[in-house]
Design a protein around this motif. Sequence first.
Motif, PDB file in Angstrom:
ATOM      1  N   LEU A 291       0.819  -1.207   0.000  1.00 12.56           N
ATOM      2  CA  LEU A 291       0.000   0.000   0.000  1.00 12.56           C
ATOM      3  C   LEU A 291       0.857   1.263   0.000  1.00 12.56           C
ATOM      4  N   ARG A 294       1.895   1.519  -3.673  1.00 17.94           N
ATOM      5  CA  ARG A 294       0.802   1.674  -4.649  1.00 17.94           C
ATOM      6  C   ARG A 294      -0.084   2.877  -4.364  1.00 17.94           C
ATOM      7  N   LYS A 295      -0.235   3.252  -3.114  1.00 13.41           N
ATOM      8  CA  LYS A 295      -1.113   4.375  -2.745  1.00 13.41           C
ATOM      9  C   LYS A 295      -0.369   5.304  -1.790  1.00 13.41           C
ATOM     10  N   ASP A 297      -0.193   8.435  -1.448  1.00 13.46           N
ATOM     11  CA  ASP A 297      -0.871   9.649  -0.991  1.00 13.46           C
ATOM     12  C   ASP A 297      -2.007   9.366  -0.014  1.00 13.46           C
ATOM     13  N   ARG A 298      -2.273   8.069   0.259  1.00 22.00           N
ATOM     14  CA  ARG A 298      -3.377   7.721   1.158  1.00 22.00           C
ATOM     15  C   ARG A 298      -2.829   7.019   2.395  1.00 22.00           C
TER      16      ARG A 298
END
Length: 363
Positions: A291, A294-295, A297-298
Amino acid sequence: MKNGLEDVVAAETQLSHVDGEAGQLIIRGVSLDHLAGHASYEDVVALLFEGLLGPMPDRVELAKRLGEKRAEVFAHVGAIDDALLELPPVDIMRALIARLPDGEDLDTALRLLAAPAVFLPAALRMKSGEAPVAPTPALSHAADILAMLCAKVPSRQEVAALDAYLVTISDHGLNASTFASRVVASTKAGLTSSVLAAIGALKGPLHGGAPGPVLDMLDAIGTPENAEAWLSDALDHGERLMGFGHRVYRVRDPRADALKGALKRLIAAHPANRDRIRLAEEVEQSALAVLKVRKPDRPLDVNVEFYTALLLDALRFPRDAFTGVFAIGRTVGWIAHAREQALEGRLIRPRSLYVGPLPQQAA
Protein backbone atom coordinates in the motif's frame (compact mmCIF):
# COMPACT_ATOMS: atom_id res chain seq x y z
CA MET A 1 -22.14 21.24 2.29
CA LYS A 2 -19.76 18.36 3.05
CA ASN A 3 -20.83 15.06 1.53
CA GLY A 4 -21.08 12.40 4.25
CA LEU A 5 -20.84 15.17 6.88
CA GLU A 6 -17.05 14.90 6.70
CA ASP A 7 -15.50 16.86 9.63
CA VAL A 8 -18.89 18.31 10.60
CA VAL A 9 -19.37 18.48 14.39
CA ALA A 10 -22.91 17.23 15.11
CA ALA A 11 -22.79 16.65 18.87
CA GLU A 12 -20.88 17.40 22.04
CA THR A 13 -20.12 14.30 24.09
CA GLN A 14 -18.31 13.26 27.26
CA LEU A 15 -18.31 9.61 26.22
CA SER A 16 -15.43 9.05 23.80
CA HIS A 17 -12.81 10.95 21.86
CA VAL A 18 -11.28 9.65 18.61
CA ASP A 19 -8.02 11.35 17.62
CA GLY A 20 -7.44 10.21 14.08
CA GLU A 21 -4.16 12.05 13.65
CA ALA A 22 -2.55 10.68 16.82
CA GLY A 23 -4.20 7.26 16.68
CA GLN A 24 -5.75 7.59 20.14
CA LEU A 25 -9.09 6.52 21.59
CA ILE A 26 -10.26 7.88 24.95
CA ILE A 27 -13.38 6.46 26.62
CA ARG A 28 -14.87 8.65 29.36
CA GLY A 29 -11.46 10.08 30.24
CA VAL A 30 -9.61 6.75 30.15
CA SER A 31 -7.25 5.71 27.34
CA LEU A 32 -8.04 2.50 25.51
CA ASP A 33 -4.46 1.40 26.24
CA HIS A 34 -5.39 1.35 29.93
CA LEU A 35 -8.82 -0.23 29.51
CA ALA A 36 -8.10 -3.09 27.09
CA GLY A 37 -6.83 -6.11 28.94
CA HIS A 38 -7.38 -4.53 32.36
CA ALA A 39 -11.08 -3.60 32.58
CA SER A 40 -14.01 -5.97 32.30
CA TYR A 41 -17.10 -5.34 30.20
CA GLU A 42 -19.01 -4.61 33.41
CA ASP A 43 -16.41 -1.98 34.32
CA VAL A 44 -16.98 -0.18 31.02
CA VAL A 45 -20.76 -0.38 31.42
CA ALA A 46 -20.41 1.40 34.76
CA LEU A 47 -18.00 3.93 33.24
CA LEU A 48 -20.22 4.82 30.26
CA PHE A 49 -23.55 4.78 32.13
CA GLU A 50 -22.41 6.95 35.03
CA GLY A 51 -24.71 9.97 35.44
CA LEU A 52 -26.97 9.02 32.52
CA LEU A 53 -29.40 6.50 34.00
CA GLY A 54 -29.88 7.54 37.60
CA PRO A 55 -27.97 6.11 40.56
CA MET A 56 -25.63 3.31 39.50
CA PRO A 57 -25.27 0.15 41.62
CA ASP A 58 -21.79 -0.95 42.65
CA ARG A 59 -19.89 -3.34 40.35
CA VAL A 60 -21.05 -6.49 42.15
CA GLU A 61 -24.71 -5.47 42.06
CA LEU A 62 -24.39 -4.29 38.44
CA ALA A 63 -23.02 -7.68 37.36
CA LYS A 64 -25.79 -9.44 39.32
CA ARG A 65 -28.54 -7.37 37.71
CA LEU A 66 -27.08 -7.84 34.22
CA GLY A 67 -26.99 -11.61 34.81
CA GLU A 68 -30.63 -11.54 35.90
CA LYS A 69 -31.54 -9.68 32.72
CA ARG A 70 -29.82 -12.36 30.61
CA ALA A 71 -32.01 -14.95 32.30
CA GLU A 72 -35.10 -12.79 31.77
CA VAL A 73 -34.66 -12.21 28.04
CA PHE A 74 -33.92 -15.89 27.36
CA ALA A 75 -37.70 -16.44 27.31
CA HIS A 76 -37.82 -14.62 23.95
CA VAL A 77 -35.62 -17.29 22.33
CA GLY A 78 -38.78 -19.38 22.08
CA ALA A 79 -40.01 -16.97 19.39
CA ILE A 80 -37.31 -18.12 16.95
CA ASP A 81 -39.15 -20.07 14.25
CA ASP A 82 -38.15 -21.61 10.92
CA ALA A 83 -38.71 -18.34 9.07
CA LEU A 84 -36.39 -16.43 11.40
CA LEU A 85 -33.74 -19.14 11.14
CA GLU A 86 -33.51 -18.46 7.41
CA LEU A 87 -32.21 -14.95 8.16
CA PRO A 88 -28.60 -13.93 8.90
CA PRO A 89 -27.72 -14.10 12.63
CA VAL A 90 -27.73 -10.32 13.13
CA ASP A 91 -31.25 -10.09 11.67
CA ILE A 92 -32.53 -12.80 14.02
CA MET A 93 -30.99 -10.91 16.91
CA ARG A 94 -32.57 -7.65 15.76
CA ALA A 95 -36.01 -9.24 15.39
CA LEU A 96 -35.93 -10.53 18.96
CA ILE A 97 -34.74 -7.19 20.35
CA ALA A 98 -37.76 -5.59 18.66
CA ARG A 99 -39.95 -7.61 21.06
CA LEU A 100 -38.56 -5.74 24.07
CA PRO A 101 -40.36 -2.74 25.61
CA ASP A 102 -39.08 0.78 25.08
CA GLY A 103 -37.97 2.86 28.03
CA GLU A 104 -35.24 5.20 29.21
CA ASP A 105 -34.29 3.80 32.62
CA LEU A 106 -31.47 1.58 33.88
CA ASP A 107 -33.71 -1.49 33.85
CA THR A 108 -34.36 -1.01 30.13
CA ALA A 109 -30.67 -0.37 29.46
CA LEU A 110 -29.52 -3.55 31.22
CA ARG A 111 -32.16 -5.58 29.39
CA LEU A 112 -30.85 -4.23 26.09
CA LEU A 113 -27.27 -5.12 27.05
CA ALA A 114 -28.38 -8.64 27.92
CA ALA A 115 -30.50 -9.20 24.81
CA PRO A 116 -27.91 -9.48 22.00
CA ALA A 117 -25.59 -11.45 24.29
CA VAL A 118 -28.31 -14.07 24.73
CA PHE A 119 -30.03 -13.95 21.34
CA LEU A 120 -26.94 -14.30 19.13
CA PRO A 121 -25.55 -17.51 20.70
CA ALA A 122 -29.05 -19.01 20.75
CA ALA A 123 -29.61 -18.18 17.08
CA LEU A 124 -26.23 -19.62 16.09
CA ARG A 125 -26.87 -22.90 17.90
CA MET A 126 -30.38 -23.24 16.48
CA LYS A 127 -29.14 -22.53 12.94
CA SER A 128 -26.74 -25.46 13.47
CA GLY A 129 -29.54 -27.73 14.66
CA GLU A 130 -28.54 -27.56 18.33
CA ALA A 131 -30.63 -26.55 21.33
CA PRO A 132 -30.01 -23.08 22.80
CA VAL A 133 -28.19 -22.96 26.12
CA ALA A 134 -29.80 -20.99 28.94
CA PRO A 135 -27.77 -18.21 30.58
CA THR A 136 -25.92 -18.69 33.86
CA PRO A 137 -26.54 -15.40 35.69
CA ALA A 138 -23.66 -15.88 38.12
CA LEU A 139 -21.10 -15.83 35.30
CA SER A 140 -19.58 -12.62 33.96
CA HIS A 141 -21.10 -11.25 30.77
CA ALA A 142 -18.20 -12.44 28.58
CA ALA A 143 -18.05 -15.87 30.23
CA ASP A 144 -21.79 -16.40 29.84
CA ILE A 145 -21.74 -15.48 26.16
CA LEU A 146 -19.09 -18.13 25.48
CA ALA A 147 -20.85 -20.68 27.66
CA MET A 148 -24.11 -20.14 25.75
CA LEU A 149 -22.25 -20.42 22.45
CA CYS A 150 -20.24 -23.59 23.14
CA ALA A 151 -22.29 -25.30 25.88
CA LYS A 152 -19.31 -25.48 28.21
CA VAL A 153 -17.55 -23.26 30.72
CA PRO A 154 -14.90 -21.27 28.83
CA SER A 155 -11.28 -20.99 29.90
CA ARG A 156 -10.01 -17.97 31.78
CA GLN A 157 -7.99 -16.93 28.71
CA GLU A 158 -11.03 -17.15 26.43
CA VAL A 159 -13.07 -14.98 28.78
CA ALA A 160 -10.25 -12.44 28.99
CA ALA A 161 -10.01 -12.32 25.18
CA LEU A 162 -13.73 -11.71 24.69
CA ASP A 163 -13.75 -9.16 27.52
CA ALA A 164 -10.89 -7.30 25.80
CA TYR A 165 -12.88 -7.28 22.55
CA LEU A 166 -16.11 -6.04 24.14
CA VAL A 167 -14.22 -3.29 25.98
CA THR A 168 -12.25 -2.26 22.89
CA ILE A 169 -15.30 -1.73 20.69
CA SER A 170 -17.63 -0.37 23.38
CA ASP A 171 -17.66 3.17 21.97
CA HIS A 172 -15.99 5.07 19.16
CA GLY A 173 -17.20 8.62 18.70
CA LEU A 174 -19.96 9.57 16.30
CA ASN A 175 -19.81 6.65 13.88
CA ALA A 176 -22.79 5.83 11.65
CA SER A 177 -24.60 3.51 14.07
CA THR A 178 -24.04 5.77 17.07
CA PHE A 179 -25.29 8.76 15.10
CA ALA A 180 -28.39 6.75 14.13
CA SER A 181 -28.93 5.97 17.82
CA ARG A 182 -28.65 9.66 18.75
CA VAL A 183 -31.03 10.75 15.97
CA VAL A 184 -33.73 8.38 17.21
CA ALA A 185 -33.07 9.31 20.85
CA SER A 186 -33.53 12.98 19.97
CA THR A 187 -37.16 12.22 19.12
CA LYS A 188 -37.71 10.75 22.64
CA ALA A 189 -38.58 7.38 21.11
CA GLY A 190 -36.83 5.30 23.79
CA LEU A 191 -33.72 3.17 24.13
CA THR A 192 -35.00 0.06 22.36
CA SER A 193 -35.84 2.12 19.30
CA SER A 194 -32.40 3.74 19.38
CA VAL A 195 -30.62 0.37 19.59
CA LEU A 196 -32.68 -1.07 16.74
CA ALA A 197 -31.80 1.91 14.54
CA ALA A 198 -28.14 1.48 15.41
CA ILE A 199 -28.17 -2.21 14.48
CA GLY A 200 -29.75 -1.32 11.14
CA ALA A 201 -26.86 1.05 10.45
CA LEU A 202 -24.23 -1.37 11.75
CA LYS A 203 -25.10 -4.24 9.43
CA GLY A 204 -24.15 -2.25 6.35
CA PRO A 205 -20.88 -3.51 4.80
CA LEU A 206 -19.30 -0.05 5.01
CA HIS A 207 -19.67 -0.02 8.80
CA GLY A 208 -19.83 -3.29 10.76
CA GLY A 209 -19.94 -5.89 8.02
CA ALA A 210 -16.26 -6.16 7.10
CA PRO A 211 -14.45 -8.44 9.63
CA GLY A 212 -15.65 -11.70 8.06
CA PRO A 213 -14.05 -10.99 4.66
CA VAL A 214 -10.67 -10.59 6.40
CA LEU A 215 -10.74 -14.35 6.98
CA ASP A 216 -11.79 -14.91 3.36
CA MET A 217 -8.72 -12.93 2.30
CA LEU A 218 -6.41 -14.93 4.58
CA ASP A 219 -7.91 -18.18 3.32
CA ALA A 220 -7.31 -17.11 -0.28
CA ILE A 221 -3.69 -16.14 0.43
CA GLY A 222 -3.03 -19.42 2.18
CA THR A 223 0.65 -19.12 3.10
CA PRO A 224 2.93 -16.20 4.02
CA GLU A 225 4.92 -16.74 0.82
CA ASN A 226 1.85 -15.96 -1.30
CA ALA A 227 0.98 -12.70 0.47
CA GLU A 228 2.75 -10.06 -1.61
CA ALA A 229 1.73 -11.50 -4.99
CA TRP A 230 -1.89 -12.03 -3.92
CA LEU A 231 -2.21 -8.53 -2.48
CA SER A 232 -0.66 -6.90 -5.53
CA ASP A 233 -3.00 -8.83 -7.82
CA ALA A 234 -6.01 -7.76 -5.74
CA LEU A 235 -5.03 -4.11 -6.06
CA ASP A 236 -4.44 -4.56 -9.81
CA HIS A 237 -8.09 -5.64 -10.07
CA GLY A 238 -9.33 -2.66 -8.05
CA GLU A 239 -10.20 -4.71 -4.98
CA ARG A 240 -10.10 -3.38 -1.43
CA LEU A 241 -7.70 -5.00 1.04
CA MET A 242 -9.94 -5.98 3.92
CA GLY A 243 -8.82 -4.78 7.34
CA PHE A 244 -6.85 -1.76 6.10
CA GLY A 245 -7.79 1.92 6.08
CA HIS A 246 -10.27 3.89 8.20
CA ARG A 247 -12.49 6.91 7.69
CA VAL A 248 -11.04 8.73 10.73
CA TYR A 249 -7.63 7.29 11.56
CA ARG A 250 -4.71 8.61 9.54
CA VAL A 251 -2.32 6.33 11.43
CA ARG A 252 -2.69 2.88 12.94
CA ASP A 253 -6.05 2.16 14.56
CA PRO A 254 -5.28 1.80 18.31
CA ARG A 255 -7.99 -0.86 18.62
CA ALA A 256 -6.02 -3.11 16.26
CA ASP A 257 -3.10 -3.22 18.68
CA ALA A 258 -5.40 -3.84 21.65
CA LEU A 259 -6.99 -6.80 19.89
CA LYS A 260 -3.68 -8.13 18.58
CA GLY A 261 -2.41 -8.19 22.16
CA ALA A 262 -5.53 -10.02 23.35
CA LEU A 263 -5.21 -12.52 20.50
CA LYS A 264 -1.56 -13.25 21.30
CA ARG A 265 -2.41 -13.88 24.95
CA LEU A 266 -5.21 -16.24 23.90
CA ILE A 267 -3.01 -18.17 21.49
CA ALA A 268 -0.27 -18.50 24.08
CA ALA A 269 -2.76 -20.55 26.10
CA HIS A 270 -4.43 -22.22 23.10
CA PRO A 271 -1.70 -22.66 20.47
CA ALA A 272 -3.90 -24.34 17.84
CA ASN A 273 -4.25 -21.02 15.98
CA ARG A 274 -0.56 -20.14 16.05
CA ASP A 275 -0.11 -20.66 12.29
CA ARG A 276 -3.09 -18.41 11.66
CA ILE A 277 -1.63 -15.44 13.51
CA ARG A 278 1.76 -15.99 11.85
CA LEU A 279 0.04 -15.78 8.47
CA ALA A 280 -1.88 -12.68 9.59
CA GLU A 281 1.27 -10.90 10.71
CA GLU A 282 2.99 -11.65 7.41
CA VAL A 283 -0.04 -10.44 5.46
CA GLU A 284 -0.17 -7.28 7.58
CA GLN A 285 3.46 -6.43 6.86
CA SER A 286 3.17 -7.27 3.15
CA ALA A 287 -0.03 -5.23 2.81
CA LEU A 288 1.48 -2.18 4.47
CA ALA A 289 4.52 -2.38 2.17
CA VAL A 290 2.40 -2.80 -0.97
CA LEU A 291 0.00 0.00 0.00
CA LYS A 292 2.87 2.38 0.71
CA VAL A 293 4.14 1.88 -2.84
CA ARG A 294 0.80 1.67 -4.65
CA LYS A 295 -1.11 4.37 -2.74
CA PRO A 296 1.56 6.73 -1.35
CA ASP A 297 -0.87 9.65 -0.99
CA ARG A 298 -3.38 7.72 1.16
CA PRO A 299 -2.65 6.90 4.82
CA LEU A 300 -3.76 3.25 4.89
CA ASP A 301 -2.89 1.22 7.98
CA VAL A 302 -4.37 -1.80 9.72
CA ASN A 303 -7.77 -1.22 11.33
CA VAL A 304 -9.87 -2.86 14.02
CA GLU A 305 -11.44 -5.34 11.60
CA PHE A 306 -8.20 -7.19 10.88
CA TYR A 307 -7.56 -8.62 14.34
CA THR A 308 -11.26 -8.69 15.21
CA ALA A 309 -11.70 -11.42 12.62
CA LEU A 310 -8.85 -13.49 13.99
CA LEU A 311 -9.88 -13.08 17.63
CA LEU A 312 -13.54 -13.98 17.08
CA ASP A 313 -12.56 -16.91 14.87
CA ALA A 314 -10.28 -18.22 17.65
CA LEU A 315 -13.24 -17.94 20.04
CA ARG A 316 -15.29 -20.14 17.66
CA PHE A 317 -17.76 -17.53 16.44
CA PRO A 318 -18.69 -18.22 12.79
CA ARG A 319 -17.71 -15.41 10.45
CA ASP A 320 -21.31 -14.60 9.49
CA ALA A 321 -21.91 -13.73 13.17
CA PHE A 322 -19.12 -11.17 13.54
CA THR A 323 -21.43 -8.18 13.02
CA GLY A 324 -23.71 -9.51 15.74
CA VAL A 325 -20.81 -9.90 18.18
CA PHE A 326 -19.81 -6.31 17.40
CA ALA A 327 -23.36 -5.26 18.33
CA ILE A 328 -23.06 -7.07 21.67
CA GLY A 329 -20.09 -4.89 22.57
CA ARG A 330 -21.24 -1.61 21.02
CA THR A 331 -24.75 -1.60 22.53
CA VAL A 332 -23.40 0.00 25.71
CA GLY A 333 -22.06 2.91 23.66
CA TRP A 334 -25.29 3.26 21.71
CA ILE A 335 -27.31 3.44 24.92
CA ALA A 336 -24.96 5.93 26.55
CA HIS A 337 -25.07 8.23 23.51
CA ALA A 338 -28.85 7.91 23.29
CA ARG A 339 -29.22 8.96 26.92
CA GLU A 340 -26.73 11.81 26.53
CA GLN A 341 -28.70 13.07 23.52
CA ALA A 342 -32.05 12.74 25.26
CA LEU A 343 -30.82 14.55 28.37
CA GLU A 344 -28.78 17.34 26.80
CA GLY A 345 -29.58 17.62 23.10
CA ARG A 346 -32.36 18.86 20.84
CA LEU A 347 -34.32 17.15 18.10
CA ILE A 348 -31.75 16.46 15.36
CA ARG A 349 -33.08 18.12 12.25
CA PRO A 350 -30.41 19.20 9.72
CA ARG A 351 -31.26 21.00 6.52
CA SER A 352 -30.86 19.64 3.02
CA LEU A 353 -29.78 21.61 -0.04
CA TYR A 354 -32.27 21.23 -2.87
CA VAL A 355 -30.55 20.67 -6.22
CA GLY A 356 -33.55 19.47 -8.26
CA PRO A 357 -35.47 21.26 -10.98
CA LEU A 358 -37.48 24.43 -10.25
CA PRO A 359 -41.09 24.93 -11.36
CA GLN A 360 -41.41 26.54 -14.78
CA GLN A 361 -42.74 30.08 -14.62
CA ALA A 362 -45.97 30.75 -16.42
CA ALA A 363 -45.46 32.77 -19.58
